[in-house]
Every structure is written in C-alpha cells, then in structure tokens.
Write a protein that holds these residues in place. Structure first.
Motif, PDB file in Angstrom:
ATOM      1  N   PRO A 128       2.083   4.485  -3.460  1.00 43.57           N
ATOM      2  CA  PRO A 128       1.217   4.949  -4.238  1.00 43.57           C
ATOM      3  C   PRO A 128      -0.254   4.135  -3.050  1.00 43.57           C
ATOM      4  O   PRO A 128       0.279   3.249  -2.243  1.00 43.57           O
ATOM      5  N   ILE A 129      -1.353   4.727  -2.302  1.00 46.35           N
ATOM      6  CA  ILE A 129      -2.276   4.668  -1.708  1.00 46.35           C
ATOM      7  C   ILE A 129      -2.876   2.983  -1.824  1.00 46.35           C
ATOM      8  O   ILE A 129      -3.310   3.540  -3.071  1.00 46.35           O
ATOM      9  N   TYR A 130      -3.209   1.760  -0.882  1.00 44.41           N
ATOM     10  CA  TYR A 130      -3.616   0.874  -2.008  1.00 44.41           C
ATOM     11  C   TYR A 130      -5.100   0.647  -2.249  1.00 44.41           C
ATOM     12  O   TYR A 130      -5.782   1.210  -1.260  1.00 44.41           O
ATOM     13  N   TYR A 131      -5.690   0.730  -2.995  1.00 48.78           N
ATOM     14  CA  TYR A 131      -6.877   0.483  -3.692  1.00 48.78           C
ATOM     15  C   TYR A 131      -7.331  -0.780  -4.653  1.00 48.78           C
ATOM     16  O   TYR A 131      -8.330  -0.455  -4.758  1.00 48.78           O
ATOM     17  N   GLY A 132      -6.674  -1.698  -4.232  1.00 45.99           N
ATOM     18  CA  GLY A 132      -6.287  -2.638  -5.662  1.00 45.99           C
ATOM     19  C   GLY A 132      -6.596  -2.501  -6.688  1.00 45.99           C
ATOM     20  O   GLY A 132      -7.327  -3.702  -7.669  1.00 45.99           O
ATOM     21  N   LEU A 133      -6.511  -0.990  -7.809  1.00 43.06           N
ATOM     22  CA  LEU A 133      -6.074  -1.033  -8.921  1.00 43.06           C
ATOM     23  C   LEU A 133      -4.989  -1.220  -9.503  1.00 43.06           C
ATOM     24  O   LEU A 133      -3.851  -0.865  -8.882  1.00 43.06           O
ATOM     25  N   ASP A 134      -5.506  -1.856 -10.926  1.00 41.37           N
ATOM     26  CA  ASP A 134      -3.597  -1.937 -11.777  1.00 41.37           C
ATOM     27  C   ASP A 134      -2.531  -0.590 -11.745  1.00 41.37           C
ATOM     28  O   ASP A 134      -1.159  -1.244 -11.405  1.00 41.37           O
TER      29      ASP A 134
ATOM     30  N   ALA B  99       7.882   9.224   1.855  1.00 45.41           N
ATOM     31  CA  ALA B  99       6.895   9.978   2.542  1.00 45.41           C
ATOM     32  C   ALA B  99       5.866  10.233   1.856  1.00 45.41           C
ATOM     33  O   ALA B  99       4.481   9.365   1.785  1.00 45.41           O
ATOM     34  N   ASN B 100       5.200  11.101   2.138  1.00 48.57           N
ATOM     35  CA  ASN B 100       4.066  11.972   1.661  1.00 48.57           C
ATOM     36  C   ASN B 100       3.584  13.039   1.106  1.00 48.57           C
ATOM     37  O   ASN B 100       4.893  13.447   1.322  1.00 48.57           O
ATOM     38  N   GLU B 101       2.658  12.753   0.087  1.00 50.25           N
ATOM     39  CA  GLU B 101       3.180  14.805  -0.690  1.00 50.25           C
ATOM     40  C   GLU B 101       3.496  15.722  -0.365  1.00 50.25           C
ATOM     41  O   GLU B 101       3.918  16.873  -0.657  1.00 50.25           O
TER      42      GLU B 101
ATOM     43  N   GLU C 275       2.751  -8.500  -2.616  1.00 51.62           N
ATOM     44  CA  GLU C 275       2.481  -7.594  -3.592  1.00 51.62           C
ATOM     45  C   GLU C 275       4.048  -6.764  -4.103  1.00 51.62           C
ATOM     46  O   GLU C 275       4.112  -7.097  -5.082  1.00 51.62           O
ATOM     47  N   ALA C 276       3.869  -6.368  -3.195  1.00 54.64           N
ATOM     48  CA  ALA C 276       4.353  -5.004  -2.749  1.00 54.64           C
ATOM     49  C   ALA C 276       6.379  -5.693  -3.079  1.00 54.64           C
ATOM     50  O   ALA C 276       7.168  -5.125  -3.796  1.00 54.64           O
ATOM     51  N   ALA C 277       6.357  -6.636  -3.010  1.00 53.72           N
ATOM     52  CA  ALA C 277       8.042  -7.495  -1.855  1.00 53.72           C
ATOM     53  C   ALA C 277       8.182  -7.567  -3.590  1.00 53.72           C
ATOM     54  O   ALA C 277       9.368  -7.637  -3.997  1.00 53.72           O
ATOM     55  N   GLU C 278       7.057  -7.845  -4.151  1.00 49.23           N
ATOM     56  CA  GLU C 278       7.232  -8.754  -6.034  1.00 49.23           C
ATOM     57  C   GLU C 278       7.560  -7.747  -6.923  1.00 49.23           C
ATOM     58  O   GLU C 278       8.913  -7.758  -7.716  1.00 49.23           O
ATOM     59  N   ILE C 279       6.934  -6.242  -6.606  1.00 50.42           N
ATOM     60  CA  ILE C 279       7.414  -5.718  -7.073  1.00 50.42           C
ATOM     61  C   ILE C 279       8.481  -4.532  -7.215  1.00 50.42           C
ATOM     62  O   ILE C 279       9.279  -4.644  -7.881  1.00 50.42           O
ATOM     63  N   ALA C 280       8.825  -4.792  -5.532  1.00 55.51           N
ATOM     64  CA  ALA C 280      10.615  -4.072  -5.477  1.00 55.51           C
ATOM     65  C   ALA C 280      11.539  -4.581  -5.772  1.00 55.51           C
ATOM     66  O   ALA C 280      12.704  -4.472  -6.642  1.00 55.51           O
ATOM     67  N   ILE C 281      11.206  -6.381  -5.514  1.00 59.63           N
ATOM     68  CA  ILE C 281      11.975  -6.707  -6.972  1.00 59.63           C
ATOM     69  C   ILE C 281      12.205  -7.163  -7.960  1.00 59.63           C
ATOM     70  O   ILE C 281      13.916  -6.360  -8.031  1.00 59.63           O
TER      71      ILE C 281
ATOM     72  N   SER D  20      25.122   2.804  -3.311  1.00 58.60           N
ATOM     73  CA  SER D  20      24.830   3.101  -2.712  1.00 58.60           C
ATOM     74  C   SER D  20      23.256   2.019  -2.325  1.00 58.60           C
ATOM     75  O   SER D  20      22.734   3.961  -0.869  1.00 58.60           O
ATOM     76  N   ILE D  21      22.179   2.289  -1.632  1.00 56.13           N
ATOM     77  CA  ILE D  21      20.895   2.808  -1.475  1.00 56.13           C
ATOM     78  C   ILE D  21      19.719   1.351  -1.096  1.00 56.13           C
ATOM     79  O   ILE D  21      19.686   0.456  -1.735  1.00 56.13           O
ATOM     80  N   ALA D  22      19.105   1.694   0.018  1.00 60.29           N
ATOM     81  CA  ALA D  22      18.639   1.151   1.059  1.00 60.29           C
ATOM     82  C   ALA D  22      16.742   1.432   0.538  1.00 60.29           C
ATOM     83  O   ALA D  22      16.519   2.479   0.861  1.00 60.29           O
ATOM     84  N   PHE D  23      16.170   0.770   0.630  1.00 59.60           N
ATOM     85  CA  PHE D  23      14.689   0.937  -0.063  1.00 59.60           C
ATOM     86  C   PHE D  23      14.153   0.277   1.340  1.00 59.60           C
ATOM     87  O   PHE D  23      13.568  -0.755   1.724  1.00 59.60           O
ATOM     88  N   PRO D  24      12.994   0.926   2.342  1.00 59.56           N
ATOM     89  CA  PRO D  24      12.162   0.136   3.299  1.00 59.56           C
ATOM     90  C   PRO D  24      11.024  -0.006   2.239  1.00 59.56           C
ATOM     91  O   PRO D  24      10.955  -0.200   0.681  1.00 59.56           O
ATOM     92  N   ALA D  25      10.114  -1.069   2.487  1.00 55.29           N
ATOM     93  CA  ALA D  25       9.113  -1.751   1.917  1.00 55.29           C
ATOM     94  C   ALA D  25       7.865  -0.141   1.352  1.00 55.29           C
ATOM     95  O   ALA D  25       6.682   0.023   2.687  1.00 55.29           O
ATOM     96  N   ILE D  26       8.178   0.507   0.558  1.00 56.23           N
ATOM     97  CA  ILE D  26       6.888   1.623   0.231  1.00 56.23           C
ATOM     98  C   ILE D  26       5.902   0.863   0.082  1.00 56.23           C
ATOM     99  O   ILE D  26       5.937   0.160  -0.165  1.00 56.23           O
ATOM    100  N   SER D  27       5.476   1.682   1.037  1.00 57.46           N
ATOM    101  CA  SER D  27       2.984   1.445   0.265  1.00 57.46           C
ATOM    102  C   SER D  27       2.999   0.741   1.241  1.00 57.46           C
ATOM    103  O   SER D  27       1.739   0.669   1.767  1.00 57.46           O
ATOM    104  N   THR D  28       4.111   0.116   2.412  1.00 56.98           N
ATOM    105  CA  THR D  28       3.117  -1.412   3.100  1.00 56.98           C
ATOM    106  C   THR D  28       2.447  -1.241   4.357  1.00 56.98           C
ATOM    107  O   THR D  28       2.197  -1.973   4.766  1.00 56.98           O
ATOM    108  N   GLY D  29       2.976   0.084   5.061  1.00 63.56           N
ATOM    109  CA  GLY D  29       2.341   0.417   6.340  1.00 63.56           C
ATOM    110  C   GLY D  29       1.112   1.179   5.685  1.00 63.56           C
ATOM    111  O   GLY D  29       0.005   0.830   5.443  1.00 63.56           O
ATOM    112  N   ALA D  30       0.897   2.562   5.804  1.00 62.54           N
ATOM    113  CA  ALA D  30       0.416   3.495   6.419  1.00 62.54           C
ATOM    114  C   ALA D  30      -0.868   3.455   4.869  1.00 62.54           C
ATOM    115  O   ALA D  30      -2.162   3.143   5.231  1.00 62.54           O
TER     116      ALA D  30
END
Ligand code: AR6
Length: 172
Positions: free
Chosen positions: A79-85, A23-25, A126-132, A109-119
């Motif tokens: 997060p909106i991606y800016y390339g920061l740690d 979602a967004n804020e 990188e996002a997949a690695e963090i998720a898993i 039982s919970i399903a996750f989308p690939a959070i933050s990887t679209g808009a």
C-alpha cells in the motif's frame, strides 16, 4: 521447523527458492528494489510480467527468476501509506498472499524486502512490526509446511528496526 532471520544486504544477490519484489500495480518495473530486480533478471522478466495483467494492492503473482540466483520472484504491491487503518491490513495481506502463493508452488526459502517503506512511505518500524508478526503468525498457522524466511534489509536503519521489533516480540 520453520525459521526466519534478519539480514542486511541486497535481495537480488540471494540464492533462495524465491525473492519478493515490492512492485507497483503495472508489474512493469519501476525504481527501488523493483528496478534492481528487473535490471538484474533481464528483459525476459518484463516479457513474463506483461502477460500477468498487473497486480492489485496486496495481491501476489509469481514469475521465474531468470538471470537472478533465485528460482522464482513473487511480485506483490504494497500500500501507499496514508496513515489509515486499511494501510496496515493491506500490508499484512501482502505477506499473507506471498506466503500462500509460495505454499502452492512448493517454495520454502523466501526473502522479503521491507515492502512499502521506500517510495510508498510506510514508516519503517510499523512496517517491520507487521512483517515479523504476520510471518510468525503464518508459520504458527501452518505448522506442517517448512518456511525459511529472510527479512532482507537494505539500509542500517531498517535493519536496526527489524532487530528491535524482533527482540520485543520474542516470548521471554
Ligand atoms: N534489496 C533489498 N531491499 C532493497 C533493495 C535491494 N536491492 N533496494 C531497495 N530496497 P521500494 P516500495 C529497499 O521503494 O516502498 C518502485 O518504484 C528500500 O530501501 O523499493 O514498496 C515500485 O515500482 C526500502 O526499504 O518499494 C513501486 O512503484 C524497501 O526496499 C514503488 O517503488 C522498499 O522500497 C514501491 O514502493
């Protein structure tokens, strides 16, 4: 025993305890997976969201699933991606806060989308690695709670990235 699997598909079609919304804020809807969730859940979802006073980045908030097949929706704001740690920490915390909230409500039982990887433009691998990694670590840290996690990838590239990261992170 907890487990996770990686599938390709539309998260709004899944019949689980909960699906996660990227979602967004405002929590009042938007495009992408958020737009589809609101469209399919119906107007009562927006009514409940209006009572939640928004959601900060990385936080997680719970609503009912309404017309969706899942019982609950866990809304989180990536997060909106800016390339920061700090982006990686914020994305990791989305997964941790969603799983922590799930435990409080007996959601297994919970399903996750690939959070933050679209808009929000987070690079898919990188996002997949963090998720898993985060989900695996959370399961190890909470061995008495049974999770059945689905990583629901909407497109082929995301799906392949998840499969590759999963393969690389498995102990030999
Ligand atoms: N099922 C599963 N995954 C989906 C679906 C679906 N039905 N639809 C899209 N995806 P995004 P974000 C994937 O943009 O980057 C919204 O406007 C999509 O292919 O939905 O966190 C919100 O209101 C991508 O891999 O979320 C916020 O303003 C992933 O879900 C903003 O976008 C996330 O893409 C949040 O951006």
């Amino acid at each position: 025993m907890s487990d996770y699997r990686i599938i390709k598909g539309d998260i709004t079609e899944l019949e689980l305890d909960a699906i996660v919304n990227a979602a967004n804020e405002s929590l009042l809807g938007g495009g992408g997976v958020d737009g589809t969730i609101h469209k399919k859940a119906g107007p009562d979802l927006l009514k409940e969201c209006l009572s939640l006073n928004g959601c900060h980045t990385s936080e997680a908030k719970l609503t009912k699933g309404y017309r969706l097949k899942c019982k609950y929706i866990i809304h989180t704001v990536g997060p909106i991606y800016y390339g920061l740690d700090s982006d990686a920490i914020a994305l990791r915390d989305c997964y941790i806060n969603c799983l922590t909230l799930a435990m409080k409500h007996d959601i297994h039982s919970i399903a996750f989308p690939a959070i933050s990887t679209g808009a929000y433009r987070y690079p898919s691998k990188e996002a997949a690695e963090i998720a898993i990694k985060t989900v695996r670590q959370f399961m190890i840290s909470n061995p008495d709670y049974e999770f059945h996690i689905v990583f629901c990838c909407y497109d082929e590239t995301t799906y392949q990235n998840y499969l590759q990261i999963d393969q690389n992170s498995k102990p030999i």
